[in-house]
Design a protein around this motif. Structure first.
Motif, mmCIF file in Angstrom:
data_model
loop_
_atom_site.group_PDB
_atom_site.id
_atom_site.type_symbol
_atom_site.label_atom_id
_atom_site.label_comp_id
_atom_site.label_asym_id
_atom_site.label_seq_id
_atom_site.Cartn_x
_atom_site.Cartn_y
_atom_site.Cartn_z
ATOM 1 N N ILE A 1 91.365 50.756 8.295
ATOM 2 C CA ILE A 1 91.061 49.481 8.956
ATOM 3 C C ILE A 1 91.358 48.306 8.029
ATOM 4 O O ILE A 1 91.952 47.313 8.442
ATOM 5 C CB ILE A 1 89.594 49.467 9.446
ATOM 6 N N SER A 2 90.985 48.431 6.743
ATOM 7 C CA SER A 2 91.223 47.305 5.822
ATOM 8 C C SER A 2 92.719 47.095 5.582
ATOM 9 O O SER A 2 93.177 45.960 5.446
ATOM 10 C CB SER A 2 90.459 47.488 4.512
ATOM 11 N N LEU B 1 93.959 45.257 8.658
ATOM 12 C CA LEU B 1 93.549 43.846 8.629
ATOM 13 C C LEU B 1 94.404 43.055 7.647
ATOM 14 O O LEU B 1 94.747 41.895 7.894
ATOM 15 C CB LEU B 1 92.065 43.733 8.241
ATOM 16 N N LEU C 1 87.986 37.008 23.473
ATOM 17 C CA LEU C 1 87.871 38.443 23.697
ATOM 18 C C LEU C 1 87.107 38.686 24.989
ATOM 19 O O LEU C 1 85.988 38.221 25.164
ATOM 20 C CB LEU C 1 87.136 39.062 22.513
ATOM 21 N N PHE D 1 85.000 41.042 27.087
ATOM 22 C CA PHE D 1 84.180 42.158 26.659
ATOM 23 C C PHE D 1 84.441 43.431 27.455
ATOM 24 O O PHE D 1 83.978 43.587 28.565
ATOM 25 C CB PHE D 1 82.693 41.811 26.662
ATOM 26 N N THR E 1 83.296 49.280 23.383
ATOM 27 C CA THR E 1 82.767 48.319 22.415
ATOM 28 C C THR E 1 83.309 48.534 21.010
ATOM 29 O O THR E 1 83.423 47.578 20.251
ATOM 30 C CB THR E 1 81.232 48.383 22.390
ATOM 31 N N ALA F 1 86.326 46.573 20.870
ATOM 32 C CA ALA F 1 85.989 45.142 20.828
ATOM 33 C C ALA F 1 85.602 44.728 19.411
ATOM 34 O O ALA F 1 86.001 43.661 18.945
ATOM 35 C CB ALA F 1 84.851 44.837 21.799
ATOM 36 N N LEU F 2 84.865 45.578 18.715
ATOM 37 C CA LEU F 2 84.445 45.252 17.352
ATOM 38 C C LEU F 2 85.647 45.217 16.409
ATOM 39 O O LEU F 2 85.726 44.341 15.544
ATOM 40 C CB LEU F 2 83.397 46.245 16.849
ATOM 41 N N SER G 1 87.608 42.138 17.039
ATOM 42 C CA SER G 1 86.893 41.006 16.429
ATOM 43 C C SER G 1 87.172 40.895 14.936
ATOM 44 O O SER G 1 87.257 39.786 14.400
ATOM 45 C CB SER G 1 85.387 41.141 16.637
ATOM 46 N N LYS G 2 87.284 42.034 14.269
ATOM 47 C CA LYS G 2 87.618 42.004 12.837
ATOM 48 C C LYS G 2 88.986 41.352 12.641
ATOM 49 O O LYS G 2 89.174 40.536 11.732
ATOM 50 C CB LYS G 2 87.619 43.429 12.255
ATOM 51 N N ILE H 1 90.419 39.236 14.729
ATOM 52 C CA ILE H 1 90.255 37.809 15.037
ATOM 53 C C ILE H 1 89.693 37.097 13.803
ATOM 54 O O ILE H 1 90.109 35.982 13.473
ATOM 55 C CB ILE H 1 89.349 37.596 16.278
ATOM 56 N N GLY H 2 88.773 37.764 13.098
ATOM 57 C CA GLY H 2 88.193 37.190 11.881
ATOM 58 C C GLY H 2 89.253 36.801 10.860
ATOM 59 O O GLY H 2 89.247 35.675 10.358
ATOM 60 N N VAL H 3 90.187 37.710 10.581
ATOM 61 C CA VAL H 3 91.210 37.394 9.568
ATOM 62 C C VAL H 3 92.238 36.382 10.097
ATOM 63 O O VAL H 3 92.814 35.611 9.325
ATOM 64 C CB VAL H 3 91.908 38.660 8.985
#
Lengths: 162, 162
Positions: free
Chosen positions: B38-39, B42, B66, B68, B72, B75-76, B79-80, B82-84
């Motif tokens: 995952i990292s 990202l 996003l 919903f 889920t 979705a999480l 979201s990660k 979207i964070g970066v």
């Protein structure tokens, strides 16, 4: 082995650096003001976590898995913060493990449904601390780091058996 | 005004850069292999989106909110990502707006429940394109950028009235 533990959040994120399962090196929190935009808050989280990594040079990291709360909007924002934290791990070639809240509690107290007081009491005893790390988020980060450290020990012992 | 539109995802993220509501400058996708951690994924999203921003120097950005989903965990992870992406916006002083899928469909086709074919057909007509942008994710990103551009126009006109 130095382990960085993270208790993820959005308004407040706990972090702790420990040495093996023996010594707490430092701990603290990253706080982001709700008056800022989401991207500004993510920038603060990313900048501060990167600074902690550069300052303490951990060998590995551990992060608490997001427990799926009822408030899904909060869960999505916390996930965005986890995203930038994992990016900082990757940019610093830091391997990480994830632990569910129940695993963290189990590792620290032997009981997966331990409450905050039990957790703080055990953390204080395990590391022979004069005071309980404050706030809760920092104490939780110490517990997560401990999980990571125990995990590293198991991996080492398994490698030795082979 | 140049607008960067993003159709968020984790395995595939659509992006598009348009000039006002008139011209598509470029579009594409960022894809991350599921065999990576995952990292690592990202890191790829962050590096590639930063490169797009540096290359096309948009004045603002627009990203789809996003929706919903039932899944889920997905979705999480989205979201990660979207964070970066939001971190890259912030690092490049890029203001952004968020649009719900229904707003994007409404803006492009006048109908909030338009299907993919209607969307692609309208995008092709609005921008006088020879072909529909491919894949869907890139076409969606053009639609999101269009929302951002329309939004900028409204803000400008309101400022002129004052």
């Amino acid at each position: 082995m130095r382990v960085l533990g993270i208790d993820p959040g959005f308004a407040i994120i706990g972090w702790a650096v420990i040495e093996d399962t023996a010594r707490v090196i430092d701990y603290g929190t990253i706080e982001t003001d709700s008056s800022l935009s989401i991207s500004e808050r993510l920038f603060i989280v990313y900048t501060e976590i990167s600074a902690v990594i550069k300052r303490y040079r951990p060998d590995s990291a551990a992060i608490e898995k997001l427990f799926f709360a009822r408030n899904t909007t909060t869960a999505l924002d916390v996930s965005k913060a986890i995203g930038v934290i994992l990016l900082a791990f990757q940019q610093n070639a830091l391997c990480y493990s994830e632990y569910a809240p129940v695993q963290v509690k189990q590792a620290v107290t032997g009981f997966g449904r331990a409450d905050k007081k039990q957790m703080q009491c055990m953390i204080q005893k395990i590391f022979s601390l004069k005071e309980t790390p404050q706030p809760d988020d920092a104490a939780d980060a110490v517990a997560v780091a401990l999980c990571g450290s125990i995990g590293n020990g198991i991996v080492k012992r398994m490698a030795a058996i082979r």
